[in-house]
Design a protein around this motif. Structure first.
Motif, PDB file in Angstrom:
ATOM      1  N   MET A  60      22.367 -18.437  12.239  1.00  0.00           N
ATOM      2  CA  MET A  60      22.187 -18.527  13.687  1.00  0.00           C
ATOM      3  C   MET A  60      21.008 -19.437  14.025  1.00  0.00           C
ATOM      4  SD  MET A  60      22.716 -14.582  14.965  1.00  0.00           S
ATOM      5  CE  MET A  60      22.598 -15.055  16.703  1.00  0.00           C
ATOM      6  N   ALA A  61      21.033 -19.970  15.263  1.00  0.00           N
ATOM      7  CA  ALA A  61      19.926 -20.797  15.733  1.00  0.00           C
ATOM      8  C   ALA A  61      18.664 -19.951  15.855  1.00  0.00           C
ATOM      9  CB  ALA A  61      20.286 -21.396  17.091  1.00  0.00           C
ATOM     10  N   GLU A  62      17.520 -20.600  15.675  1.00  0.00           N
ATOM     11  CA  GLU A  62      16.257 -19.888  15.810  1.00  0.00           C
ATOM     12  C   GLU A  62      15.712 -20.065  17.228  1.00  0.00           C
ATOM     13  OE1 GLU A  62      14.330 -19.611  11.424  1.00  0.00           O
ATOM     14  OE2 GLU A  62      14.144 -21.565  12.394  1.00  0.00           O
ATOM     15  N   ILE A  63      15.133 -18.994  17.767  1.00  0.00           N
ATOM     16  CA  ILE A  63      14.580 -18.987  19.115  1.00  0.00           C
ATOM     17  C   ILE A  63      13.086 -18.713  19.007  1.00  0.00           C
ATOM     18  CG2 ILE A  63      14.707 -17.991  21.418  1.00  0.00           C
ATOM     19  CD1 ILE A  63      17.307 -19.352  20.487  1.00  0.00           C
ATOM     20  N   LEU A  64      12.286 -19.634  19.496  1.00  0.00           N
ATOM     21  CA  LEU A  64      10.837 -19.489  19.420  1.00  0.00           C
ATOM     22  C   LEU A  64      10.352 -18.580  20.552  1.00  0.00           C
ATOM     23  CD1 LEU A  64       9.087 -20.881  17.271  1.00  0.00           C
ATOM     24  CD2 LEU A  64       8.428 -22.561  19.017  1.00  0.00           C
ATOM     25  N   VAL A  65       9.540 -17.585  20.213  1.00  0.00           N
ATOM     26  CA  VAL A  65       9.014 -16.634  21.197  1.00  0.00           C
ATOM     27  C   VAL A  65       7.490 -16.659  21.136  1.00  0.00           C
ATOM     28  CG1 VAL A  65       8.878 -14.208  21.896  1.00  0.00           C
ATOM     29  CG2 VAL A  65      11.047 -15.153  21.048  1.00  0.00           C
ATOM     30  N   TYR A  66       6.854 -17.009  22.246  1.00  0.00           N
ATOM     31  CA  TYR A  66       5.391 -17.019  22.315  1.00  0.00           C
ATOM     32  C   TYR A  66       4.897 -15.588  22.513  1.00  0.00           C
ATOM     33  CZ  TYR A  66       0.653 -17.905  23.924  1.00  0.00           C
ATOM     34  OH  TYR A  66      -0.705 -17.896  24.059  1.00  0.00           O
ATOM     35  N   LEU A 104      20.399 -14.836  21.889  1.00  0.00           N
ATOM     36  CA  LEU A 104      20.569 -16.283  21.741  1.00  0.00           C
ATOM     37  C   LEU A 104      20.536 -16.752  20.296  1.00  0.00           C
ATOM     38  CD1 LEU A 104      18.052 -17.351  24.567  1.00  0.00           C
ATOM     39  CD2 LEU A 104      20.487 -16.818  24.812  1.00  0.00           C
ATOM     40  N   GLY A 105      19.884 -15.967  19.424  1.00  0.00           N
ATOM     41  CA  GLY A 105      19.762 -16.383  18.029  1.00  0.00           C
ATOM     42  C   GLY A 105      18.779 -15.497  17.292  1.00  0.00           C
ATOM     43  N   ASP A 106      18.120 -16.057  16.300  1.00  0.00           N
ATOM     44  CA  ASP A 106      17.145 -15.321  15.496  1.00  0.00           C
ATOM     45  C   ASP A 106      15.738 -15.578  16.042  1.00  0.00           C
ATOM     46  OD1 ASP A 106      19.033 -14.286  13.727  1.00  0.00           O
ATOM     47  OD2 ASP A 106      18.968 -16.077  12.453  1.00  0.00           O
ATOM     48  N   PRO A 107      15.031 -14.535  16.505  1.00  0.00           N
ATOM     49  CA  PRO A 107      13.704 -14.739  17.072  1.00  0.00           C
ATOM     50  C   PRO A 107      12.667 -15.112  16.012  1.00  0.00           C
ATOM     51  CG  PRO A 107      14.671 -12.652  17.806  1.00  0.00           C
ATOM     52  CD  PRO A 107      15.507 -13.145  16.664  1.00  0.00           C
ATOM     53  N   VAL A 108      11.909 -16.151  16.302  1.00  0.00           N
ATOM     54  CA  VAL A 108      10.759 -16.536  15.495  1.00  0.00           C
ATOM     55  C   VAL A 108       9.543 -16.450  16.408  1.00  0.00           C
ATOM     56  CG1 VAL A 108       9.624 -18.375  14.197  1.00  0.00           C
ATOM     57  CG2 VAL A 108      12.104 -18.053  14.006  1.00  0.00           C
ATOM     58  N   ALA A 109       8.632 -15.531  16.106  1.00  0.00           N
ATOM     59  CA  ALA A 109       7.489 -15.286  16.976  1.00  0.00           C
ATOM     60  C   ALA A 109       6.314 -16.176  16.598  1.00  0.00           C
ATOM     61  CB  ALA A 109       7.086 -13.816  16.904  1.00  0.00           C
ATOM     62  N   VAL A 110       5.533 -16.574  17.608  1.00  0.00           N
ATOM     63  CA  VAL A 110       4.337 -17.387  17.395  1.00  0.00           C
ATOM     64  C   VAL A 110       3.152 -16.620  17.963  1.00  0.00           C
ATOM     65  CG1 VAL A 110       3.190 -19.586  17.807  1.00  0.00           C
ATOM     66  CG2 VAL A 110       5.683 -19.499  17.612  1.00  0.00           C
ATOM     67  N   ALA A 111       2.276 -16.134  17.077  1.00  0.00           N
ATOM     68  CA  ALA A 111       1.108 -15.357  17.486  1.00  0.00           C
ATOM     69  C   ALA A 111      -0.150 -16.156  17.187  1.00  0.00           C
ATOM     70  CB  ALA A 111       1.073 -14.019  16.756  1.00  0.00           C
ATOM     71  N   PRO A 154      13.682 -25.171  17.230  1.00  0.00           N
ATOM     72  CA  PRO A 154      14.437 -24.049  17.788  1.00  0.00           C
ATOM     73  C   PRO A 154      15.482 -24.485  18.811  1.00  0.00           C
ATOM     74  CG  PRO A 154      12.341 -24.250  18.894  1.00  0.00           C
ATOM     75  CD  PRO A 154      12.333 -25.269  17.806  1.00  0.00           C
ATOM     76  N   ALA A 155      16.380 -23.560  19.126  1.00  0.00           N
ATOM     77  CA  ALA A 155      17.382 -23.816  20.157  1.00  0.00           C
ATOM     78  C   ALA A 155      16.816 -23.549  21.548  1.00  0.00           C
ATOM     79  CB  ALA A 155      18.607 -22.932  19.919  1.00  0.00           C
ATOM     80  N   ALA A 156      15.720 -22.793  21.629  1.00  0.00           N
ATOM     81  CA  ALA A 156      15.058 -22.516  22.908  1.00  0.00           C
ATOM     82  C   ALA A 156      13.669 -21.982  22.629  1.00  0.00           C
ATOM     83  CB  ALA A 156      15.855 -21.507  23.730  1.00  0.00           C
TER      84      ALA A 156
END
Length: 320
Positions: free
Chosen positions: A1-7, A29-36, A85-87
């Protein structure tokens, strides 16, 4: 799945509720990738993994605390370039919207702000927004670049969905621009023990009908009985009855709680713009012709000085 960047919005490692809501939407939407980022960034991993983050990118540097916004933008841009990411999803706080806007300019993408829902579409995420003081609901998508979308608090439930949450260090190089505006002092906000206004599930607001700062104790008592945040209309704030930080409306804060109780508020369009997306709205006003009654799910025509204390006691008795 597409990766979704989450702040990730967090305070010294404690993840704030709007970020957990973003993870719920990101999983659609896809796989969440978090940015901390910043102090305690690595400590966010457990909570983020519990709520669906497949990966957590972390970075800590003095710049995140010592300088305004730009270092966080550059770190998020570095994450974007590393992930493709896709979003990109960001909480709709004042800082979050500035970060999102600057990122969109840097990566040449469109931006949608204050979304209240997200769903997957054939050509990218489709965002639902409330427009023109919530008189209209729009559905839109970004047509250029990677969508950058800010989402209002209380737009989605917080749902546990355990994932790997693998922690990876994010390499960030800061530009000269990142050091352009330095924070020279901070004053901690005095804690009231109540929820943050924009994040609260229940908000109790008072307006002109409260008729004085000394009477806002009635509003606070009802809020405390419900575990709610306290809001105020512009009329009450302009009169000096309550702080501007608690103003709900077009020139104040926008809220979208599960329950909004408006006491002594007529319902001017400026106030409605800040609370009309609330899930359930209750109004207490002695004027049966007040515009607020055109908006509400439940209306009580009566003097708030009679109704609010009775409501507070009833809530306390049922909880007790």
């Amino acid at each position: 799945m597409a990766e979704i960047l989450v702040y990730v919005d967090h305070v010294d490692g404690a993840v704030r509720k709007p970020t957990l809501e973003l993870l719920t939407l990101a999983r659609r939407l896809g796989d969440p990738v978090a940015v901390a980022l910043g102090n305690g960034a690595a400590d966010t991993a457990a909570a983020l993994a519990e709520h669906g983050a497949v990966k957590v990118l972390t970075a800590d540097a003095a710049e995140f605390a010592d300088y305004l916004v730009v270092p966080k933008v550059e770190a998020l841009q570095a994450a974007y370039e590393a992930v493709s990411p896709a979003a990109v999803l960001v909480p709709s706080s004042a800082e979050g919207k500035e970060i999102a806007a600057r990122l969109a300019v840097r990566i040449g993408s469109g931006i949608i702000t204050d979304a209240i829902d997200l769903e997957a579409g054939d050509e990218g995420p489709v965002a639902t927004q409330s427009a023109f003081a919530a008189s209209f609901t729009t559905r839109s998508r970004v047509s250029k670049g990677t969508p950058v979308i800010t989402v209002k608090p209380n737009s989605a439930p917080v749902e546990a969905a355990p994932a790997a949450g693998a922690v990876e260090a994010l390499a960030v190089s800061f530009s000269e621009q990142a050091h352009g505006t330095k924070v020279v002092s901070r004053t901690p906000r005095e804690s009231t023990g109540r929820p943050e206004l924009t994040e609260a599930a229940i908000v109790v607001s008072g307006g002109r009908g409260v008729n004085g700062a000394e009477n806002f104790g009635l509003i606070e008592a009802l809020a405390d009985s419900l575990g709610a945040a306290v809001g105020a209309s512009r009329a009450a704030v302009d009169a000096g009855w309550y702080p501007h930080s608690n103003q709900v409306g077009q020139t104040g804060k926008s809220v979208s709680p599960q329950l909004y109780i408006a006491s002594g508020i007529s319902g001017a369009i400026q106030h409605r713009a800040g609370m009309q997306t609330s899930k359930t709205i209750v109004a207490i006003n002695k004027d049966a012709e007040a515009p607020i009654f055109d908006l509400v799910d439940y209306g009580v025509v009566g003097d708030l000085f009679d109704v609010v204390p009775q409501l507070t006691e009833e809530v306390k008795s049922r909880k007790g």
